[in-house]
Scaffold this motif. Structure first.
Motif, PDB file in Angstrom:
ATOM      1  N   TRP A 159      55.425 -10.390  51.901  1.00 51.09           N
ATOM      2  CA  TRP A 159      56.548 -10.374  50.957  1.00 51.09           C
ATOM      3  C   TRP A 159      57.294  -9.051  50.889  1.00 51.09           C
ATOM      4  O   TRP A 159      58.503  -9.020  50.735  1.00 51.09           O
ATOM      5  CB  TRP A 159      56.078 -10.787  49.563  1.00 51.09           C
ATOM      6  N   SER A 160      56.621  -7.918  51.026  1.00 50.67           N
ATOM      7  CA  SER A 160      57.310  -6.641  50.856  1.00 50.67           C
ATOM      8  C   SER A 160      57.701  -5.974  52.175  1.00 50.67           C
ATOM      9  O   SER A 160      58.249  -4.879  52.168  1.00 50.67           O
ATOM     10  CB  SER A 160      56.448  -5.677  50.036  1.00 50.67           C
ATOM     11  N   SER A 161      57.438  -6.629  53.269  1.00 51.75           N
ATOM     12  CA  SER A 161      57.753  -6.035  54.568  1.00 51.75           C
ATOM     13  C   SER A 161      59.246  -6.144  54.873  1.00 51.75           C
ATOM     14  O   SER A 161      59.794  -7.244  54.930  1.00 51.75           O
ATOM     15  CB  SER A 161      56.966  -6.741  55.671  1.00 51.75           C
ATOM     16  N   PRO A 162      59.907  -5.000  55.113  1.00 56.05           N
ATOM     17  CA  PRO A 162      61.323  -5.078  55.480  1.00 56.05           C
ATOM     18  C   PRO A 162      61.527  -5.773  56.822  1.00 56.05           C
ATOM     19  O   PRO A 162      62.583  -6.349  57.070  1.00 56.05           O
ATOM     20  CB  PRO A 162      61.768  -3.607  55.542  1.00 56.05           C
ATOM     21  N   PHE A 163      60.504  -5.772  57.658  1.00 54.87           N
ATOM     22  CA  PHE A 163      60.602  -6.420  58.956  1.00 54.87           C
ATOM     23  C   PHE A 163      60.554  -7.942  58.805  1.00 54.87           C
ATOM     24  O   PHE A 163      61.284  -8.665  59.474  1.00 54.87           O
ATOM     25  CB  PHE A 163      59.515  -5.884  59.889  1.00 54.87           C
ATOM     26  N   LYS A 201      53.862   4.119  52.971  1.00 51.72           N
ATOM     27  CA  LYS A 201      52.476   3.657  53.081  1.00 51.72           C
ATOM     28  C   LYS A 201      51.512   4.839  53.039  1.00 51.72           C
ATOM     29  O   LYS A 201      50.466   4.762  52.403  1.00 51.72           O
ATOM     30  CB  LYS A 201      52.291   2.839  54.369  1.00 51.72           C
ATOM     31  N   LYS A 202      51.871   5.945  53.688  1.00 46.22           N
ATOM     32  CA  LYS A 202      51.023   7.143  53.669  1.00 46.22           C
ATOM     33  C   LYS A 202      50.931   7.710  52.256  1.00 46.22           C
ATOM     34  O   LYS A 202      49.858   8.124  51.819  1.00 46.22           O
ATOM     35  CB  LYS A 202      51.578   8.198  54.623  1.00 46.22           C
ATOM     36  N   GLN A 203      52.062   7.743  51.547  1.00 41.69           N
ATOM     37  CA  GLN A 203      52.063   8.244  50.171  1.00 41.69           C
ATOM     38  C   GLN A 203      51.149   7.403  49.289  1.00 41.69           C
ATOM     39  O   GLN A 203      50.382   7.932  48.487  1.00 41.69           O
ATOM     40  CB  GLN A 203      53.481   8.238  49.593  1.00 41.69           C
ATOM     41  N   ILE A 204      51.233   6.100  49.434  1.00 45.22           N
ATOM     42  CA  ILE A 204      50.393   5.202  48.632  1.00 45.22           C
ATOM     43  C   ILE A 204      48.923   5.420  48.966  1.00 45.22           C
ATOM     44  O   ILE A 204      48.079   5.483  48.075  1.00 45.22           O
ATOM     45  CB  ILE A 204      50.819   3.732  48.841  1.00 45.22           C
ATOM     46  N   LEU A 205      48.612   5.557  50.233  1.00 48.36           N
ATOM     47  CA  LEU A 205      47.232   5.799  50.658  1.00 48.36           C
ATOM     48  C   LEU A 205      46.705   7.106  50.053  1.00 48.36           C
ATOM     49  O   LEU A 205      45.583   7.150  49.545  1.00 48.36           O
ATOM     50  CB  LEU A 205      47.131   5.834  52.178  1.00 48.36           C
ATOM     51  N   HIS A 206      47.511   8.163  50.085  1.00 46.91           N
ATOM     52  CA  HIS A 206      47.093   9.441  49.491  1.00 46.91           C
ATOM     53  C   HIS A 206      46.866   9.300  47.984  1.00 46.91           C
ATOM     54  O   HIS A 206      45.909   9.851  47.448  1.00 46.91           O
ATOM     55  CB  HIS A 206      48.114  10.539  49.783  1.00 46.91           C
ATOM     56  N   LEU A 207      47.744   8.550  47.311  1.00 42.51           N
ATOM     57  CA  LEU A 207      47.568   8.334  45.875  1.00 42.51           C
ATOM     58  C   LEU A 207      46.280   7.561  45.588  1.00 42.51           C
ATOM     59  O   LEU A 207      45.545   7.883  44.655  1.00 42.51           O
ATOM     60  CB  LEU A 207      48.767   7.583  45.295  1.00 42.51           C
ATOM     61  N   GLU A 208      46.007   6.545  46.411  1.00 45.25           N
ATOM     62  CA  GLU A 208      44.784   5.756  46.225  1.00 45.25           C
ATOM     63  C   GLU A 208      43.546   6.611  46.464  1.00 45.25           C
ATOM     64  O   GLU A 208      42.564   6.518  45.720  1.00 45.25           O
ATOM     65  CB  GLU A 208      44.792   4.548  47.166  1.00 45.25           C
ATOM     66  N   LEU A 209      43.582   7.447  47.491  1.00 46.67           N
ATOM     67  CA  LEU A 209      42.435   8.326  47.775  1.00 46.67           C
ATOM     68  C   LEU A 209      42.237   9.342  46.650  1.00 46.67           C
ATOM     69  O   LEU A 209      41.104   9.621  46.248  1.00 46.67           O
ATOM     70  CB  LEU A 209      42.630   9.038  49.109  1.00 46.67           C
ATOM     71  N   ASP A 210      43.339   9.890  46.138  1.00 51.28           N
ATOM     72  CA  ASP A 210      43.260  10.834  45.031  1.00 51.28           C
ATOM     73  C   ASP A 210      42.660  10.169  43.799  1.00 51.28           C
ATOM     74  O   ASP A 210      41.784  10.731  43.132  1.00 51.28           O
ATOM     75  CB  ASP A 210      44.662  11.382  44.728  1.00 51.28           C
ATOM     76  N   LEU A 236      60.675   5.392  56.958  1.00 53.86           N
ATOM     77  CA  LEU A 236      60.574   5.305  55.496  1.00 53.86           C
ATOM     78  C   LEU A 236      59.375   4.468  55.084  1.00 53.86           C
ATOM     79  O   LEU A 236      58.623   4.823  54.186  1.00 53.86           O
ATOM     80  CB  LEU A 236      61.855   4.703  54.908  1.00 53.86           C
ATOM     81  N   TYR A 237      59.202   3.323  55.736  1.00 54.48           N
ATOM     82  CA  TYR A 237      58.121   2.396  55.414  1.00 54.48           C
ATOM     83  C   TYR A 237      56.763   3.050  55.687  1.00 54.48           C
ATOM     84  O   TYR A 237      55.861   2.990  54.858  1.00 54.48           O
ATOM     85  CB  TYR A 237      58.295   1.113  56.224  1.00 54.48           C
ATOM     86  N   CYS A 238      56.629   3.700  56.844  1.00 54.34           N
ATOM     87  CA  CYS A 238      55.354   4.351  57.191  1.00 54.34           C
ATOM     88  C   CYS A 238      55.065   5.521  56.263  1.00 54.34           C
ATOM     89  O   CYS A 238      53.919   5.706  55.842  1.00 54.34           O
ATOM     90  CB  CYS A 238      55.374   4.812  58.643  1.00 54.34           C
ATOM     91  N   ASN A 239      56.090   6.299  55.937  1.00 46.33           N
ATOM     92  CA  ASN A 239      55.879   7.418  55.010  1.00 46.33           C
ATOM     93  C   ASN A 239      55.471   6.917  53.636  1.00 46.33           C
ATOM     94  O   ASN A 239      54.616   7.508  52.984  1.00 46.33           O
ATOM     95  CB  ASN A 239      57.139   8.284  54.917  1.00 46.33           C
ATOM     96  N   VAL A 248      68.813   1.864  62.544  1.00 45.65           N
ATOM     97  CA  VAL A 248      68.258   1.385  61.272  1.00 45.65           C
ATOM     98  C   VAL A 248      66.761   1.107  61.430  1.00 45.65           C
ATOM     99  O   VAL A 248      65.968   1.453  60.555  1.00 45.65           O
ATOM    100  CB  VAL A 248      69.022   0.140  60.766  1.00 45.65           C
ATOM    101  N   ASP A 249      66.369   0.488  62.544  1.00 46.67           N
ATOM    102  CA  ASP A 249      64.941   0.235  62.808  1.00 46.67           C
ATOM    103  C   ASP A 249      64.121   1.504  62.666  1.00 46.67           C
ATOM    104  O   ASP A 249      63.094   1.521  61.995  1.00 46.67           O
ATOM    105  CB  ASP A 249      64.744  -0.270  64.243  1.00 46.67           C
ATOM    106  N   LYS A 250      64.570   2.545  63.309  1.00 46.64           N
ATOM    107  CA  LYS A 250      63.814   3.800  63.303  1.00 46.64           C
ATOM    108  C   LYS A 250      63.784   4.413  61.910  1.00 46.64           C
ATOM    109  O   LYS A 250      62.747   4.921  61.480  1.00 46.64           O
ATOM    110  CB  LYS A 250      64.401   4.767  64.323  1.00 46.64           C
TER     111      LYS A 250
END
Length: 143
Positions: A16-20, A121-130, A116-119, A109-111
């Motif tokens: 549902w949230s995937s821009p792809f 996801k990384k931010q969310i992962l760091h927040l979850e780990l914190d 943006l999407y990968c960054n 736009v793809d790039k």
């Protein structure tokens, strides 16, 4: 003119949230194509997803009859080529320069979206780990 491609079942393995996934859904809507959405749990990939995209094992995947088409940009090209009759106009211009220009901007736009999407996801992962570390510290201080 009857479009043979429309006679086969169309399904979209998506999230549902995937821009792809969303861009494939937009392409299907623009062509007026009926399809069945098959939402996927990306944490626990389904056997259908793994079988349909054994190389990358990711969404989106368009299932058209017994054929699987992977990668959103390729899926959109497929949709444009497979569903083009007088009811389904082409996405790209007729002239080669117009198509090249459209492909350039699509790639741009793809790039940008991918970064943006990968960054994000990384931010969310760091927040979850914190949060996990803080929870473990609080738990260890209590006992």
């Amino acid at each position: 003119m009857f479009c043979l491609a429309m006679a086969e079942k169309i399904q979209l393995l998506c999230f549902w949230s995937s821009p792809f996934s969303q861009r494939v859904e937009i392409a299907l809507a623009l062509k007026g194509i009926d399809y069945e959405k098959l939402p996927q749990n990306l944490a626990q990939k389904s056997p259908l997803l793994l079988a349909s995209n054994p190389v990358y094992k990711k969404i989106p995947v368009l299932l058209h009859g017994d054929r699987a088409i992977c990668e959103s940009a390729i899926i959109i090209q497929y949709i444009d080529e497979a569903f083009h009759d007088h009811h389904h106009h082409r996405f790209l211009p007729e002239d080669a320069y117009g198509r090249a220009t459209a492909r350039f901007w699509a790639d741009f736009v793809d790039k940008k979206v991918r970064n943006l999407y990968c960054n994000r996801k990384k931010q969310i992962l760091h927040l979850e780990l914190d949060l996990l570390e803080k929870t473990e510290r609080a738990h260890s201080q209590m006992f």
